[in-house]
Design a protein around this motif. Structure first.
Motif, PDB file in Angstrom:
ATOM      1  N   GLU A 279     -12.843  72.729  -2.727  1.00  0.00           N
ATOM      2  CA  GLU A 279     -13.698  72.256  -1.634  1.00  0.00           C
ATOM      3  C   GLU A 279     -12.924  71.345  -0.697  1.00  0.00           C
ATOM      4  O   GLU A 279     -13.125  71.359   0.510  1.00  0.00           O
ATOM      5  CB  GLU A 279     -14.910  71.529  -2.212  1.00  0.00           C
ATOM      6  CG  GLU A 279     -15.856  70.991  -1.148  1.00  0.00           C
ATOM      7  CD  GLU A 279     -17.013  70.226  -1.740  1.00  0.00           C
ATOM      8  OE1 GLU A 279     -17.767  69.605  -0.962  1.00  0.00           O
ATOM      9  OE2 GLU A 279     -17.155  70.230  -2.985  1.00  0.00           O
ATOM     10  N   HIS A 280     -12.007  70.565  -1.276  1.00  0.00           N
ATOM     11  CA  HIS A 280     -11.224  69.628  -0.485  1.00  0.00           C
ATOM     12  C   HIS A 280      -9.790  70.110  -0.350  1.00  0.00           C
ATOM     13  O   HIS A 280      -9.219  70.687  -1.274  1.00  0.00           O
ATOM     14  CB  HIS A 280     -11.266  68.233  -1.118  1.00  0.00           C
ATOM     15  CG  HIS A 280     -12.640  67.648  -1.153  1.00  0.00           C
ATOM     16  ND1 HIS A 280     -13.268  67.276  -2.321  1.00  0.00           N
ATOM     17  CD2 HIS A 280     -13.511  67.390  -0.157  1.00  0.00           C
ATOM     18  CE1 HIS A 280     -14.476  66.813  -2.037  1.00  0.00           C
ATOM     19  NE2 HIS A 280     -14.649  66.862  -0.731  1.00  0.00           N
ATOM     20  N   LEU A 281      -9.221  69.871   0.815  1.00  0.00           N
ATOM     21  CA  LEU A 281      -7.879  70.344   1.137  1.00  0.00           C
ATOM     22  C   LEU A 281      -6.819  69.319   0.758  1.00  0.00           C
ATOM     23  O   LEU A 281      -7.039  68.111   0.847  1.00  0.00           O
ATOM     24  CB  LEU A 281      -7.771  70.631   2.639  1.00  0.00           C
ATOM     25  CG  LEU A 281      -8.638  71.754   3.202  1.00  0.00           C
ATOM     26  CD1 LEU A 281      -8.642  71.691   4.719  1.00  0.00           C
ATOM     27  CD2 LEU A 281      -8.139  73.111   2.722  1.00  0.00           C
ATOM     28  N   ARG A 282      -5.673  69.840   0.337  1.00  0.00           N
ATOM     29  CA  ARG A 282      -4.480  69.012   0.187  1.00  0.00           C
ATOM     30  C   ARG A 282      -3.673  69.185   1.474  1.00  0.00           C
ATOM     31  O   ARG A 282      -3.181  70.274   1.764  1.00  0.00           O
ATOM     32  CB  ARG A 282      -3.671  69.452  -1.036  1.00  0.00           C
ATOM     33  CG  ARG A 282      -4.346  69.141  -2.358  1.00  0.00           C
ATOM     34  CD  ARG A 282      -3.545  69.685  -3.535  1.00  0.00           C
ATOM     35  NE  ARG A 282      -2.197  69.135  -3.561  1.00  0.00           N
ATOM     36  CZ  ARG A 282      -1.858  67.983  -4.149  1.00  0.00           C
ATOM     37  NH1 ARG A 282      -2.785  67.265  -4.763  1.00  0.00           N
ATOM     38  NH2 ARG A 282      -0.610  67.544  -4.140  1.00  0.00           N
TER      39      ARG A 282
ATOM     40  N   ARG B 208      -9.461  62.007   5.230  1.00  0.00           N
ATOM     41  CA  ARG B 208      -9.399  61.405   3.896  1.00  0.00           C
ATOM     42  C   ARG B 208     -10.784  60.903   3.489  1.00  0.00           C
ATOM     43  O   ARG B 208     -11.188  61.043   2.317  1.00  0.00           O
ATOM     44  CB  ARG B 208      -8.387  60.264   3.889  1.00  0.00           C
ATOM     45  CG  ARG B 208      -8.254  59.629   2.509  1.00  0.00           C
ATOM     46  CD  ARG B 208      -7.307  58.434   2.493  1.00  0.00           C
ATOM     47  NE  ARG B 208      -5.926  58.847   2.404  1.00  0.00           N
ATOM     48  CZ  ARG B 208      -4.982  58.550   3.285  1.00  0.00           C
ATOM     49  NH1 ARG B 208      -5.301  57.837   4.363  1.00  0.00           N
ATOM     50  NH2 ARG B 208      -3.746  58.948   3.128  1.00  0.00           N
ATOM     51  N   ARG B 209     -11.530  60.315   4.425  1.00  0.00           N
ATOM     52  CA  ARG B 209     -12.881  59.822   4.101  1.00  0.00           C
ATOM     53  C   ARG B 209     -13.826  60.964   3.715  1.00  0.00           C
ATOM     54  O   ARG B 209     -14.793  60.745   2.994  1.00  0.00           O
ATOM     55  CB  ARG B 209     -13.451  59.041   5.294  1.00  0.00           C
ATOM     56  CG  ARG B 209     -12.842  57.658   5.474  1.00  0.00           C
ATOM     57  CD  ARG B 209     -13.659  56.803   6.412  1.00  0.00           C
ATOM     58  NE  ARG B 209     -13.620  57.301   7.772  1.00  0.00           N
ATOM     59  CZ  ARG B 209     -12.705  56.943   8.680  1.00  0.00           C
ATOM     60  NH1 ARG B 209     -11.765  56.075   8.351  1.00  0.00           N
ATOM     61  NH2 ARG B 209     -12.735  57.433   9.904  1.00  0.00           N
ATOM     62  N   LYS B 210     -13.537  62.173   4.176  1.00  0.00           N
ATOM     63  CA  LYS B 210     -14.361  63.328   3.820  1.00  0.00           C
ATOM     64  C   LYS B 210     -13.929  63.958   2.498  1.00  0.00           C
ATOM     65  O   LYS B 210     -14.451  65.004   2.104  1.00  0.00           O
ATOM     66  CB  LYS B 210     -14.309  64.371   4.939  1.00  0.00           C
ATOM     67  CG  LYS B 210     -15.045  63.941   6.210  1.00  0.00           C
ATOM     68  CD  LYS B 210     -14.980  65.016   7.283  1.00  0.00           C
ATOM     69  CE  LYS B 210     -15.830  66.225   6.942  1.00  0.00           C
ATOM     70  NZ  LYS B 210     -17.280  65.943   7.044  1.00  0.00           N
ATOM     71  N   GLY B 211     -12.960  63.351   1.838  1.00  0.00           N
ATOM     72  CA  GLY B 211     -12.573  63.819   0.516  1.00  0.00           C
ATOM     73  C   GLY B 211     -11.273  64.591   0.462  1.00  0.00           C
ATOM     74  O   GLY B 211     -10.797  64.941  -0.628  1.00  0.00           O
ATOM     75  N   HIS B 212     -10.678  64.901   1.615  1.00  0.00           N
ATOM     76  CA  HIS B 212      -9.401  65.615   1.628  1.00  0.00           C
ATOM     77  C   HIS B 212      -8.276  64.630   1.304  1.00  0.00           C
ATOM     78  O   HIS B 212      -8.359  63.439   1.613  1.00  0.00           O
ATOM     79  CB  HIS B 212      -9.170  66.264   2.993  1.00  0.00           C
ATOM     80  CG  HIS B 212     -10.299  67.130   3.439  1.00  0.00           C
ATOM     81  ND1 HIS B 212     -10.637  68.291   2.789  1.00  0.00           N
ATOM     82  CD2 HIS B 212     -11.181  67.005   4.467  1.00  0.00           C
ATOM     83  CE1 HIS B 212     -11.677  68.853   3.402  1.00  0.00           C
ATOM     84  NE2 HIS B 212     -12.031  68.084   4.419  1.00  0.00           N
ATOM     85  N   SER B 213      -7.221  65.117   0.687  1.00  0.00           N
ATOM     86  CA  SER B 213      -6.116  64.235   0.303  1.00  0.00           C
ATOM     87  C   SER B 213      -4.916  64.457   1.208  1.00  0.00           C
ATOM     88  O   SER B 213      -4.653  65.588   1.651  1.00  0.00           O
ATOM     89  CB  SER B 213      -5.725  64.473  -1.160  1.00  0.00           C
ATOM     90  OG  SER B 213      -5.388  65.830  -1.392  1.00  0.00           O
ATOM     91  N   ILE B 214      -4.193  63.394   1.483  1.00  0.00           N
ATOM     92  CA  ILE B 214      -3.029  63.425   2.378  1.00  0.00           C
ATOM     93  C   ILE B 214      -1.770  63.212   1.540  1.00  0.00           C
ATOM     94  O   ILE B 214      -1.716  62.295   0.715  1.00  0.00           O
ATOM     95  CB  ILE B 214      -3.128  62.327   3.463  1.00  0.00           C
ATOM     96  CG1 ILE B 214      -4.513  62.356   4.134  1.00  0.00           C
ATOM     97  CG2 ILE B 214      -2.019  62.496   4.488  1.00  0.00           C
ATOM     98  CD1 ILE B 214      -4.842  63.632   4.863  1.00  0.00           C
TER      99      ILE B 214
END
Length: 507
Positions: A248-251, A279-285
């Motif tokens: 669901e969340h992108l790297r 990042r606040r929406k759950g995606h990781s950087i």
């Protein structure tokens, strides 16, 4: 003949074409209002009957003037092709027409696609809608006409070509979406070649969804183009993608080599704010590395001119192009003056550069080394992405090449997000200054963020970040080869974040 919704939209586009014709987006006399309205009426009928040919049935799509059409001239913005009319339409144009789309006209560009500002044209420069000429800014190149026509609503969307960033840079500087698919996904048959191994037909639109609608129509195998992927290869890629777990969340990867000190501070601010919102929406950087990036631009400006010098050799005044008048006065000379007579300064410069790098004394030092750099650029991307290149799975993987995050987990990233351009769009008046004219390499640096994806043949899309006036900013999403749908999905996510207000505080 009453016009419905589709017809009214077409009528408004035609009105906008008249209002903005002084900006030079369209090649004069390539739009036929009567024909457009007639086709719009037919499309309205199909929609009323519940039988539209596609999602873009009746929509006006502009065509970059290096893509062949039968009913309009194809000039490539060059004096040498002013009298040329193609006996056939490009495959992408045929597919648009079969889907009910209406050709809005041919759009202006840098001659043969060689330029970053759409000023190297026999039709004159493409200009932004500044209130006075002194405030008019570059719309980017080489597909500036397609980008401007789309941004000013002279059409629904536009086809363009991308060799090293010619779709994405104009999109960034005009507040539009510019999508370059993976190399080989879309047919190049009927496109006047600049660099065969790099040229890609792309789409410029005002939203990611509109770009995808056009892309879905033009993609697919073409037996007339040997560089398009076969149906079997496409099935192999789709099978590979179907086995890839979708989170669901992108790297999201950020290449450290893209953190250039020359990057305009405003672009850097928008980039940072958008990443914070993601990042606040759950995606990781994740900070990644593409070490060969530093050599990518130099390699591109060896490879592309080399291929161009070969492709443009046909315009010698014998079969293609215009013959120079004084050639007829010289006995035993066929085309000594005609070969470069009608080319502009930038095209001649790149032909000479390409001819030199292909010469026997220089090939090993330049062309061969540039090809090696290109492979290293491709390998860099393959090491960073979590999804392995679907066409290179047979190659032995080096364990040291697998990317890891801060915890040492060999996961890789799903996409990469970077700026599209190094700078904000410059004033056209500054491009005509003494120093800029004598140093053509100034325009080359604008391709620094777009060229690596082109060398690797990867899908990439530029998404606009809201800014003041024509100080436009674009962010680029790059994905693994064949992962075009994920790139489009990520661009939609980015588009949604921007609509929620990310980047507003950087204005």
């Amino acid at each position: 003949m009453s016009l419905g919704r589709i017809g009214q939209q077409a009528k408004q586009c035609l009105k906008n074409q008249l209002e903005y014709q002084h900006l030079g987006a369209f090649v004069p006399s390539t739009s036929n209002a009567e024909s457009v309205l007639e086709h719009s009426w037919a499309a309205d009928e199909r929609h009323r009957n519940g039988s539209p040919l596609s999602t873009i049935d009746g929509q006006l799509v502009a065509i970059k003037d290096n893509i062949c059409t039968t009913h309009q001239p194809t000039t490539c913005a060059s004096e040498t092709l002013q009298a040329f009319r193609s006996p056939f339409s490009a495959t992408v144009v045929e597919r648009l027409k079969a889907a009910g789309a209406i050709v809005a006209g041919k759009t202006n560009l840098d001659e043969f696609g060689m330029g970053s500002h759409s000023v190297n044209s026999v039709q004159g420069p493409v200009k932004s809608p500044g209130t006075i000429s002194a405030s008019q800014r570059s719309v980017g190149g080489s597909s500036g006409g397609s980008a401007l026509a789309t941004s000013t609503r002279q059409c629904f969307a536009a086809l363009a070509t991308d060799t090293g960033g010619s779709v994405r840079l104009p999109a960034a500087w005009t507040g539009t979406v510019g999508f370059k698919p993976s190399y080989g996904i879309v047919s190049r048959w009927g496109v006047v070649a600049y660099a065969n191994s790099l040229d890609t037909v792309g789409v410029i639109a005002r939203s990611v969804e509109a770009a995808k609608q056009v892309y879905d129509v033009i993609k697919g195998h073409d037996p007339r183009d040997p560089t398009t992927m076969s149906s079997l290869t496409r099935s192999r890629i789709n099978l590979h993608l179907s086995h890839r777990p979708r989170n669901e969340h992108l790297r999201i990867g950020i290449p450290r080599e893209y953190l250039l000190k020359e990057l305009h501070p405003s672009i850097h601010k928008h980039w940072s704010l958008v990443l914070q919102s993601l990042r606040r929406k759950g995606h990781s950087i994740h900070l990644t590395s593409l070490p060969t990036t530093k050599a990518a631009l130099a390699a591109y400006y060896v490879l592309a001119p080399a291929e161009a010098s070969s492709n443009l050799a046909k315009f010698d005044g014998v079969r293609y192009g215009k013959k120079a008048p004084n050639d007829r006065e010289k006995p035993n000379v066929l085309f000594s003056n005609s070969r470069g007579h009608n080319f502009g300064a930038e095209v001649r410069r790149r032909i000479l550069l390409g001819s030199y790098t292909l010469s026997s004394t220089a090939m090993d030092n330049y062309f061969v080394r540039a090809q090696k750099v290109r492979r290293l650029v491709q390998d860099d991307f393959n090491q960073v992405f979590a999804m392995k290149h679907p066409l290179l799975q047979h190659r032995q993987e080096d364990p040291s090449s697998i990317s890891t995050d801060e915890n040492g987990e060999g996961t890789g990233v799903d996409i990469i997000i970077t700026p599209t351009s190094l700078n904000l769009p410059p004033l056209l008046s500054s491009l005509r200054s003494h120093n800029k004219t004598n140093d053509p390499t100034n325009q080359f640096q604008e391709d620094v963020y777009t060229v690596p994806a082109s060398l690797a043949g990867l899908p990439a899309i530029s998404v606009p970040v809201p800014c003041n006036d024509w100080q436009q900013v674009g962010l680029q999403v790059v994905g693994q080869y064949g992962d075009d749908e994920l790139v489009l999905d990520a661009a939609r996510e980015l588009e949604g974040v921007l609509k929620d207000g990310a980047g507003a505080t950087a204005r």
